[in-house]
Motif scaffolding. Structure first.
Motif, PDB file in Angstrom:
ATOM      1  N   GLN A  43      34.002  32.056 106.047  1.00  0.00           N
ATOM      2  CA  GLN A  43      34.151  32.105 107.493  1.00  0.00           C
ATOM      3  C   GLN A  43      32.775  32.060 108.148  1.00  0.00           C
ATOM      4  OE1 GLN A  43      35.297  35.848 109.785  1.00  0.00           O
ATOM      5  NE2 GLN A  43      37.249  34.744 109.846  1.00  0.00           N
ATOM      6  N   LEU A  44      32.634  31.220 109.173  1.00  0.00           N
ATOM      7  CA  LEU A  44      31.380  31.124 109.920  1.00  0.00           C
ATOM      8  C   LEU A  44      31.526  31.592 111.364  1.00  0.00           C
ATOM      9  CD1 LEU A  44      29.949  27.684 108.671  1.00  0.00           C
ATOM     10  CD2 LEU A  44      29.564  29.980 107.758  1.00  0.00           C
ATOM     11  N   LEU A  45      32.763  31.553 111.878  1.00  0.00           N
ATOM     12  CA  LEU A  45      33.055  32.067 113.219  1.00  0.00           C
ATOM     13  C   LEU A  45      34.221  33.042 113.114  1.00  0.00           C
ATOM     14  CD1 LEU A  45      32.942  29.076 115.768  1.00  0.00           C
ATOM     15  CD2 LEU A  45      31.389  31.029 115.656  1.00  0.00           C
ATOM     16  N   THR A  46      34.021  34.271 113.548  1.00  0.00           N
ATOM     17  CA  THR A  46      35.098  35.256 113.513  1.00  0.00           C
ATOM     18  C   THR A  46      36.113  34.957 114.614  1.00  0.00           C
ATOM     19  OG1 THR A  46      34.104  36.795 115.085  1.00  0.00           O
ATOM     20  CG2 THR A  46      33.403  36.969 112.768  1.00  0.00           C
ATOM     21  N   PRO A  47      37.300  35.572 114.561  1.00  0.00           N
ATOM     22  CA  PRO A  47      38.276  35.378 115.637  1.00  0.00           C
ATOM     23  C   PRO A  47      37.744  35.780 117.008  1.00  0.00           C
ATOM     24  CG  PRO A  47      39.349  36.310 113.724  1.00  0.00           C
ATOM     25  CD  PRO A  47      37.882  36.326 113.425  1.00  0.00           C
ATOM     26  N   GLU A  48      36.731  36.659 117.025  1.00  0.00           N
ATOM     27  CA  GLU A  48      36.125  37.070 118.298  1.00  0.00           C
ATOM     28  C   GLU A  48      35.019  36.126 118.747  1.00  0.00           C
ATOM     29  OE1 GLU A  48      38.318  39.927 116.310  1.00  0.00           O
ATOM     30  OE2 GLU A  48      36.388  39.150 115.581  1.00  0.00           O
ATOM     31  N   GLY A  49      34.770  35.080 117.966  1.00  0.00           N
ATOM     32  CA  GLY A  49      33.760  34.098 118.340  1.00  0.00           C
ATOM     33  C   GLY A  49      32.346  34.488 117.980  1.00  0.00           C
ATOM     34  N   GLU A  50      32.177  35.330 116.971  1.00  0.00           N
ATOM     35  CA  GLU A  50      30.846  35.736 116.537  1.00  0.00           C
ATOM     36  C   GLU A  50      30.433  34.929 115.305  1.00  0.00           C
ATOM     37  OE1 GLU A  50      31.182  39.887 115.839  1.00  0.00           O
ATOM     38  OE2 GLU A  50      31.262  40.416 117.965  1.00  0.00           O
ATOM     39  N   ARG A  51      29.198  34.474 115.288  1.00  0.00           N
ATOM     40  CA  ARG A  51      28.681  33.649 114.192  1.00  0.00           C
ATOM     41  C   ARG A  51      28.397  34.518 112.972  1.00  0.00           C
ATOM     42  NH1 ARG A  51      27.280  30.546 110.599  1.00  0.00           N
ATOM     43  NH2 ARG A  51      26.006  28.678 110.870  1.00  0.00           N
ATOM     44  N   VAL A  52      28.918  34.082 111.822  1.00  0.00           N
ATOM     45  CA  VAL A  52      28.705  34.779 110.555  1.00  0.00           C
ATOM     46  C   VAL A  52      27.797  33.919 109.676  1.00  0.00           C
ATOM     47  CG1 VAL A  52      29.803  35.745 108.498  1.00  0.00           C
ATOM     48  CG2 VAL A  52      30.999  35.821 110.699  1.00  0.00           C
ATOM     49  N   PRO A  53      26.632  34.427 109.277  1.00  0.00           N
ATOM     50  CA  PRO A  53      25.744  33.603 108.447  1.00  0.00           C
ATOM     51  C   PRO A  53      26.313  33.415 107.047  1.00  0.00           C
ATOM     52  CG  PRO A  53      24.859  35.831 108.666  1.00  0.00           C
ATOM     53  CD  PRO A  53      26.039  35.743 109.590  1.00  0.00           C
ATOM     54  N   SER A  54      26.022  32.262 106.458  1.00  0.00           N
ATOM     55  CA  SER A  54      26.475  31.950 105.106  1.00  0.00           C
ATOM     56  C   SER A  54      25.348  31.269 104.350  1.00  0.00           C
ATOM     57  CB  SER A  54      27.704  31.040 105.129  1.00  0.00           C
ATOM     58  OG  SER A  54      28.016  30.572 103.826  1.00  0.00           O
ATOM     59  N   PRO A  55      24.738  31.945 103.371  1.00  0.00           N
ATOM     60  CA  PRO A  55      23.652  31.323 102.612  1.00  0.00           C
ATOM     61  C   PRO A  55      24.072  30.024 101.932  1.00  0.00           C
ATOM     62  CG  PRO A  55      23.768  33.687 102.188  1.00  0.00           C
ATOM     63  CD  PRO A  55      24.993  33.338 102.951  1.00  0.00           C
ATOM     64  N   GLN A  56      25.338  29.926 101.563  1.00  0.00           N
ATOM     65  CA  GLN A  56      25.793  28.736 100.849  1.00  0.00           C
ATOM     66  C   GLN A  56      26.125  27.577 101.778  1.00  0.00           C
ATOM     67  OE1 GLN A  56      29.232  29.343  98.343  1.00  0.00           O
ATOM     68  NE2 GLN A  56      29.265  27.225  97.632  1.00  0.00           N
ATOM     69  N   PHE A  57      26.700  27.858 102.937  1.00  0.00           N
ATOM     70  CA  PHE A  57      27.256  26.783 103.752  1.00  0.00           C
ATOM     71  C   PHE A  57      26.549  26.517 105.074  1.00  0.00           C
ATOM     72  CE2 PHE A  57      30.871  28.058 101.044  1.00  0.00           C
ATOM     73  CZ  PHE A  57      31.117  26.822 100.450  1.00  0.00           C
ATOM     74  N   ASP A  58      25.617  27.373 105.487  1.00  0.00           N
ATOM     75  CA  ASP A  58      24.930  27.143 106.756  1.00  0.00           C
ATOM     76  C   ASP A  58      24.219  25.788 106.789  1.00  0.00           C
ATOM     77  OD1 ASP A  58      25.733  29.416 108.048  1.00  0.00           O
ATOM     78  OD2 ASP A  58      23.902  30.555 107.658  1.00  0.00           O
ATOM     79  N   LYS A  59      23.684  25.369 105.651  1.00  0.00           N
ATOM     80  CA  LYS A  59      22.929  24.106 105.624  1.00  0.00           C
ATOM     81  C   LYS A  59      23.812  22.898 105.911  1.00  0.00           C
ATOM     82  CE  LYS A  59      23.268  23.570 100.577  1.00  0.00           C
ATOM     83  NZ  LYS A  59      22.484  23.441  99.316  1.00  0.00           N
ATOM     84  N   TYR A  60      25.105  23.055 105.731  1.00  0.00           N
ATOM     85  CA  TYR A  60      26.006  21.933 105.963  1.00  0.00           C
ATOM     86  C   TYR A  60      26.383  21.775 107.431  1.00  0.00           C
ATOM     87  CZ  TYR A  60      26.463  21.602 100.925  1.00  0.00           C
ATOM     88  OH  TYR A  60      26.198  21.445  99.586  1.00  0.00           O
ATOM     89  N   VAL A  61      25.959  22.724 108.267  1.00  0.00           N
ATOM     90  CA  VAL A  61      26.225  22.601 109.704  1.00  0.00           C
ATOM     91  C   VAL A  61      24.942  22.797 110.507  1.00  0.00           C
ATOM     92  CG1 VAL A  61      28.686  23.195 109.646  1.00  0.00           C
ATOM     93  CG2 VAL A  61      26.989  25.027 109.703  1.00  0.00           C
ATOM     94  N   GLU A  62      23.815  22.497 109.902  1.00  0.00           N
ATOM     95  CA  GLU A  62      22.538  22.632 110.608  1.00  0.00           C
ATOM     96  C   GLU A  62      22.457  21.702 111.811  1.00  0.00           C
ATOM     97  OE1 GLU A  62      19.644  21.904 107.587  1.00  0.00           O
ATOM     98  OE2 GLU A  62      19.522  24.002 106.947  1.00  0.00           O
ATOM     99  N   ASP A  63      23.159  20.584 111.746  1.00  0.00           N
ATOM    100  CA  ASP A  63      23.119  19.610 112.835  1.00  0.00           C
ATOM    101  C   ASP A  63      24.086  19.947 113.965  1.00  0.00           C
ATOM    102  OD1 ASP A  63      25.243  19.115 111.022  1.00  0.00           O
ATOM    103  OD2 ASP A  63      25.521  17.108 111.868  1.00  0.00           O
ATOM    104  N   ILE A  64      24.891  20.983 113.784  1.00  0.00           N
ATOM    105  CA  ILE A  64      25.889  21.332 114.795  1.00  0.00           C
ATOM    106  C   ILE A  64      25.249  22.256 115.825  1.00  0.00           C
ATOM    107  CG2 ILE A  64      28.176  22.283 115.229  1.00  0.00           C
ATOM    108  CD1 ILE A  64      28.144  19.708 113.587  1.00  0.00           C
ATOM    109  N   ASP A  65      24.655  21.626 116.839  1.00  0.00           N
ATOM    110  CA  ASP A  65      24.073  22.387 117.937  1.00  0.00           C
ATOM    111  C   ASP A  65      25.142  22.664 118.983  1.00  0.00           C
ATOM    112  OD1 ASP A  65      24.458  19.897 119.060  1.00  0.00           O
ATOM    113  OD2 ASP A  65      22.326  19.432 119.273  1.00  0.00           O
ATOM    114  N   ALA A  66      24.738  23.189 120.123  1.00  0.00           N
ATOM    115  CA  ALA A  66      25.698  23.545 121.164  1.00  0.00           C
ATOM    116  C   ALA A  66      26.478  22.326 121.647  1.00  0.00           C
ATOM    117  CB  ALA A  66      24.968  24.206 122.332  1.00  0.00           C
ATOM    118  N   GLU A  67      25.798  21.183 121.776  1.00  0.00           N
ATOM    119  CA  GLU A  67      26.487  19.983 122.231  1.00  0.00           C
ATOM    120  C   GLU A  67      27.548  19.546 121.228  1.00  0.00           C
ATOM    121  OE1 GLU A  67      25.509  15.346 123.577  1.00  0.00           O
ATOM    122  OE2 GLU A  67      23.896  16.682 122.925  1.00  0.00           O
ATOM    123  N   ALA A  68      27.206  19.581 119.937  1.00  0.00           N
ATOM    124  CA  ALA A  68      28.172  19.189 118.913  1.00  0.00           C
ATOM    125  C   ALA A  68      29.353  20.151 118.870  1.00  0.00           C
ATOM    126  CB  ALA A  68      27.491  19.125 117.551  1.00  0.00           C
TER     127      ALA A  68
END
Length: 401
Positions: A43-68
């Motif tokens: 999980q990277l976003l909780t149901p409350e909309g809080e960002r959860v860091p993930s050492p394994q998967f964060d690199k796969y969404v590095e390009d997902i900025d606010a616009e994306a």
């Protein structure tokens, strides 16, 4: 037996329940015990909309900025609005049936946006969001449910195979296609191709799915098995079909399995990118279990109030995939009310366009059912067409005698 063991027992938790029918209390207790999908849920976003860091998967969404992320939010809102409009049109007699995706927008948009141009997706009959993400005009989906067309899109150009109604059959088709990618040397680097196949938790009880697992594993096919576990195989809960969480079944076939929060579009995108990357580099198949929930009926012919409780639906509404992204955007100052209003207005216009198209959809001529059956002319099919049209002409001329 503890009521919590009615659903998804983890290793060491004891045997699955075997009684013929769980009580309402057991169903609710089981849901609450596993409402977040267990300890291994990604999980990277909780149901409350809080960002959860993930050492394994964060690199796969590095390009997902606010616009994306605003784009992903827009995708989900438009797809949900189209789904609700189609559901209403079926009730009004404009469609023969409709298969709702309500609640599964994140699983479909996240995984659909993870695909590259040369990848191929094999859907079942609920993947309207994946179709949208692959560039399929949603108007082309409506002919299927109006019973006027088989599929009206270019499946090779879009990388999106026609819908499959037979439960689980698309898994065999996808396995064969992915094996072809492997045999033709289209895997092995960043430019490699991959295939993704969608099916529900109920389909995992079908032999076709297991055969697909076997073939993909034996040949290291670049195939991502994407199981949307929406908790209900029509009217049967998942715990009535499996003693283990579905993602753990991959172990028996020798390839990795992972469970992702299917209501978290960011996590679905990241995990799907990782799995597709594994496949395109030649590391064999991957099973993803997107732990989500079907918030509407199985189809418009189904009445879910006959087999599930309202408490269950109300709990899952708190995990709505669209609302968690909205909360994240609003809390972080990445979007204001004007943005949300503009997306809703666009979604309403999108739905109105679909509605206008459906109400004015022309009826196809009778010979249409013989079109595009074979790539080239076929004398047997030609004879059948002529016989059928002659038969229909007989009705037109009957009153002349």
């Amino acid at each position: 037996m503890p009521s919590e063991q009615w659903t998804h027992p983890e290793p060491g938790d004891g045997p699955a329940a075997v009684a013929a029918q769980p009580s309402p209390e057991q169903v609710i207790a089981g849901l609450r015990a596993t409402s977040e999908g267990g300890a291994e849920l990604t999980q990277l976003l909780t149901p409350e909309g809080e960002r959860v860091p993930s050492p394994q998967f964060d690199k796969y969404v590095e390009d997902i900025d606010a616009e994306a992320l605003r784009g992903l939010y827009r995708d989900m809102v438009l797809v949900r609005r189209a789904d609700r409009e189609a559901n209403a049109m079926q009730r009004q007699g404009q469609l023969g049936i409709w298969v709702p995706l309500l609640g599964q927008e994140a699983a479909q948009i996240g995984s659909g946006r993870a695909l590259k141009k040369n990848d191929m997706a094999f859907p079942s009959y609920r993947e309207h969001g994946v179709a949208y993400a692959r560039g399929v005009d949603m108007k082309d989906l409506l002919g299927i449910f109006r019973c006027t067309d088989h599929s009206g899109w270019d499946y090779q150009g879009t990388g999106f195979h026609p819908y499959t109604i037979v439960i689980g059959n698309q898994v065999l088709n996808a396995a064969g296609y992915a094996m072809g990618q492997k045999f033709e040397g289209k895997v092995g680097d960043d430019d490699g191709e991959a295939t993704i196949c969608y099916f529900g938790d109920g389909a995992t009880s079908q032999g076709d799915v297991h055969e697909g697992f076997v073939w993909a594993a034996v040949y290291d096919a670049p195939l991502v098995f994407f199981c949307q576990n929406n908790q209900w195989a029509i009217s049967e809960p998942t715990e009535r079909q499996s003693r283990l969480p579905l993602y753990q079944r991959a172990r028996g076939y020798g390839f990795p399995g992972i469970r992702v929060d299917g209501n978290d579009v960011l996590a679905c995108l990241a995990v799907s990118r990782w799995a597709l990357d594994e496949c395109r580099h030649g590391n064999g198949p991957v099973l993803i279990e997107a732990f989500t929930y079907r918030m509407d009926a199985h189809t418009t012919t189904d009445d879910p109030t006959r087999y599930r409780l309202s408490d269950e639906l109300e709990e899952w509404k708190l995990k709505d995939p669209i609302e968690r992204v909205r909360a994240f955007l609003a809390r972080g100052g990445y979007a204001d009310q004007a943005f949300f209003d503009s997306v809703q207005a666009e979604a309403d216009s999108f739905a109105a366009d679909l509605r206008d198209y459906t109400f004015n959809m022309p009826e196809p001529p009778p010979e249409r059912i013989f079109s595009n059956v074979y790539a080239e002319g076929n004398p047997v099919l030609d004879a059948q067409r002529e016989e059928f049209l002659s038969y229909l002409d007989g009705f037109a001329t009957a009153g002349e005698h």
